[in-house]
Design a protein around this motif. Structure first.
Motif, PDB file in Angstrom:
ATOM      1  N   ALA A 104     -36.724  37.040   8.345  1.00 34.13           N
ATOM      2  CA  ALA A 104     -37.788  38.044   8.454  1.00 34.13           C
ATOM      3  C   ALA A 104     -38.876  37.833   7.408  1.00 34.13           C
TER       4      ALA A 104
ATOM      5  N   ASP B 134     -39.839  34.892   6.479  1.00 39.31           N
ATOM      6  CA  ASP B 134     -40.321  33.546   6.789  1.00 39.31           C
ATOM      7  C   ASP B 134     -39.605  32.425   6.029  1.00 39.31           C
TER       8      ASP B 134
ATOM      9  N   LYS C  43     -35.723  36.559  12.074  1.00 39.58           N
ATOM     10  CA  LYS C  43     -36.840  36.643  13.004  1.00 39.58           C
ATOM     11  C   LYS C  43     -36.514  35.920  14.307  1.00 39.58           C
TER      12      LYS C  43
END
Length: 227
Positions: free
Chosen positions: A181, A183, A153
């Motif tokens: 992505a 988290d 991310k």
């Protein structure tokens, strides 16, 4: 190891009085046993090294660590860690982890020179937010590293400073916090010497070894690599 010096102990002087007499008697006895200055027409000399001392033996690392070397670069590695040394890269992995994966430390000589994209030297990647890897597409968190199919991310360059090593050289020290992505998060650490082209790299840091990584980095000595 260059940069770590063993202690030299001074021999205690012989005390005056009885001690001096004993020493003198010993010298006279030695002369008598050797036949004086010459024996059979051949002069006798008692030889020793220039310093009068036995050559120094490379000292061990600090307690719990053992020096490891790749291409003349030496670093202290914790005892019990698995060490692989091939192709100009030394990889040290903590117990219970896969080789050269989560928690591992990689020491590479001629890092950018031998890398297809000249990473981490090209474009000053070692000090940029997206410079934590040559390929920043894959998550390296403990739970996802093996799958290899989780994306990234974002990444934050949390530390960008310098570290002095055992040979007094200072490297660019960078620490990134990377968010996947899904988290998950992981940390990447790097110490890079652009001129020497030496890279010390923690692929995905294990927080329980945080102090160990710093100690390993501080012990790095490139004296023999540079000579």
């Amino acid at each position: 190891m260059a940069g770590i010096h063993g202690r030299r102990h001074r021999a205690r002087g012989v005390r005056a009085g009885a001690g001096t007499a004993v020493a003198a008697s010993a010298l006279l006895l030695l002369g008598a046993c050797s036949g004086g200055a010459e024996e059979g027409g051949t002069a006798i000399e008692l030889e020793r090294g220039e310093s009068g001392m036995v050559p120094a033996v490379e000292p061990p690392g600090p307690e719990g660590f053992t020096p490891q070397t790749v291409e003349g670069i030496t670093i202290d590695v914790p005892d019990g860690w698995d060490v692989q040394n091939q192709g100009g890269t030394l990889c040290a992995s903590p117990p219970g982890q896969a080789a050269c994966a989560y928690g591992s430390v990689q020491l590479t000589a001629h890092a950018a020179e031998n890398h297809p994209q000249e990473w981490p030297s090209r474009g000053g990647a070692h000090s940029k937010a997206d410079g934590w890897a040559d390929n920043t597409d894959r998550c390296r968190s403990l739970n996802t590293a093996a799958s290899g199919d989780i994306g990234i991310k974002d990444a934050e360059l949390r530390v960008s400073d310098f570290t002095e090593h055992a040979d007094t050289l200072k490297s660019h020290h960078s620490v990134w916090d990377v968010t996947c992505a899904n988290d998950d998060t992981f940390e990447v650490r790097m110490w890079f010497l652009p001129t020497s082209d030496v890279l010390l790299y923690v692929w995905s840091a294990d927080s329980q070894h945080s102090a160990v990584y710093d100690q390993m980095a501080a012990s790095m000595d490139t004296t023999e690599y540079r000579s």
